[in-house]
Scaffold this motif. Structure first.
Motif, PDB file in Angstrom:
ATOM      1  N   HIS A  52      -3.254  39.815 -25.888  1.00 48.42           N
ATOM      2  CA  HIS A  52      -3.801  38.800 -26.799  1.00 48.42           C
ATOM      3  C   HIS A  52      -2.884  37.564 -26.843  1.00 48.42           C
ATOM      4  O   HIS A  52      -3.351  36.432 -26.741  1.00 48.42           O
ATOM      5  CB  HIS A  52      -3.968  39.414 -28.195  1.00 48.42           C
ATOM      6  N   THR A  53      -1.592  37.799 -26.954  1.00 48.56           N
ATOM      7  CA  THR A  53      -0.616  36.704 -26.983  1.00 48.56           C
ATOM      8  C   THR A  53      -0.602  35.956 -25.656  1.00 48.56           C
ATOM      9  O   THR A  53      -0.572  34.717 -25.633  1.00 48.56           O
ATOM     10  CB  THR A  53       0.786  37.244 -27.312  1.00 48.56           C
ATOM     11  N   ALA A  54      -0.612  36.681 -24.562  1.00 49.25           N
ATOM     12  CA  ALA A  54      -0.621  36.046 -23.238  1.00 49.25           C
ATOM     13  C   ALA A  54      -1.872  35.185 -23.066  1.00 49.25           C
ATOM     14  O   ALA A  54      -1.787  34.065 -22.519  1.00 49.25           O
ATOM     15  CB  ALA A  54      -0.556  37.110 -22.146  1.00 49.25           C
ATOM     16  N   LEU A  55      -2.999  35.680 -23.531  1.00 48.50           N
ATOM     17  CA  LEU A  55      -4.237  34.903 -23.424  1.00 48.50           C
ATOM     18  C   LEU A  55      -4.153  33.621 -24.252  1.00 48.50           C
ATOM     19  O   LEU A  55      -4.604  32.563 -23.808  1.00 48.50           O
ATOM     20  CB  LEU A  55      -5.437  35.751 -23.852  1.00 48.50           C
ATOM     21  N   TRP A  56      -3.570  33.693 -25.442  1.00 52.68           N
ATOM     22  CA  TRP A  56      -3.413  32.484 -26.259  1.00 52.68           C
ATOM     23  C   TRP A  56      -2.470  31.484 -25.590  1.00 52.68           C
ATOM     24  O   TRP A  56      -2.718  30.276 -25.595  1.00 52.68           O
ATOM     25  CB  TRP A  56      -2.899  32.833 -27.653  1.00 52.68           C
ATOM     26  N   ILE A  57      -1.388  31.977 -24.997  1.00 60.36           N
ATOM     27  CA  ILE A  57      -0.433  31.086 -24.320  1.00 60.36           C
ATOM     28  C   ILE A  57      -1.103  30.393 -23.142  1.00 60.36           C
ATOM     29  O   ILE A  57      -0.996  29.173 -22.975  1.00 60.36           O
ATOM     30  CB  ILE A  57       0.820  31.872 -23.883  1.00 60.36           C
ATOM     31  N   VAL A  58      -1.803  31.153 -22.328  1.00 56.50           N
ATOM     32  CA  VAL A  58      -2.482  30.579 -21.168  1.00 56.50           C
ATOM     33  C   VAL A  58      -3.577  29.620 -21.607  1.00 56.50           C
ATOM     34  O   VAL A  58      -3.745  28.539 -21.020  1.00 56.50           O
ATOM     35  CB  VAL A  58      -3.035  31.699 -20.254  1.00 56.50           C
ATOM     36  N   THR A  59      -4.296  29.976 -22.648  1.00 58.61           N
ATOM     37  CA  THR A  59      -5.346  29.099 -23.176  1.00 58.61           C
ATOM     38  C   THR A  59      -4.754  27.779 -23.647  1.00 58.61           C
ATOM     39  O   THR A  59      -5.280  26.703 -23.363  1.00 58.61           O
ATOM     40  CB  THR A  59      -6.108  29.792 -24.317  1.00 58.61           C
ATOM     41  N   GLY A  60      -3.645  27.848 -24.371  1.00 58.27           N
ATOM     42  CA  GLY A  60      -2.977  26.633 -24.834  1.00 58.27           C
ATOM     43  C   GLY A  60      -2.475  25.781 -23.688  1.00 58.27           C
ATOM     44  O   GLY A  60      -2.598  24.550 -23.709  1.00 58.27           O
TER      45      GLY A  60
END
Length: 131
Positions: free
Chosen positions: A6-14
């Protein structure tokens, strides 16, 4: 919920949203100035100012669509849909680079394509915002 994914997806999304926002500069900076920066920017001369505004507008909408639906909790399914559209955008960018013979400058487009596919996969699959 897998907090690491979930955190990795938010980082990549940002990161993708930031790249798309920076890329909208083509709507405000003259084509000739972008092209004069280096070989990687010469592609803008192949497009009219109007076409560059359309591309920039799509990038701006994509940046918003990657973040706002989830943050506002309004139709968060739009995040992976937008990520899929961003992937299509970068397929087009990579194709344009290949047609121009710019194999050396295609790498960032392919990296962004992979990041967009990762977000689409993660939000459609193992880490959706709903249910």
């Amino acid at each position: 919920m897998n907090l690491t994914l979930h955190t990795a997806l938010w980082i990549v999304t940002g990161l993708l949203a930031a790249v798309l926002l920076v890329s909208t500069s083509k709507m405000f900076v003259p084509r000739e100035r972008i092209a004069s920066v280096g070989h990687a920017g010469e592609w803008v001369l192949d497009f009219s100012p109007g076409a560059l505004r359309v591309i920039g507008t799509l990038e701006l909408l994509a940046a918003a669509g990657l973040v706002l639906p989830a943050v506002l909790d309004i139709a968060p399914v739009l995040v992976p849909v937008t990520a899929t559209c961003v992937a299509a955008l970068f397929v087009g960018a990579a194709t344009m680079r290949l047609r121009r013979g710019e194999r050396a400058t295609i790498v960032p487009d392919l990296v962004y394509l992979a990041l967009a596919v990762f977000v689409a996969w993660g939000r459609f699959g193992p880490e959706p915002f709903t249910g």
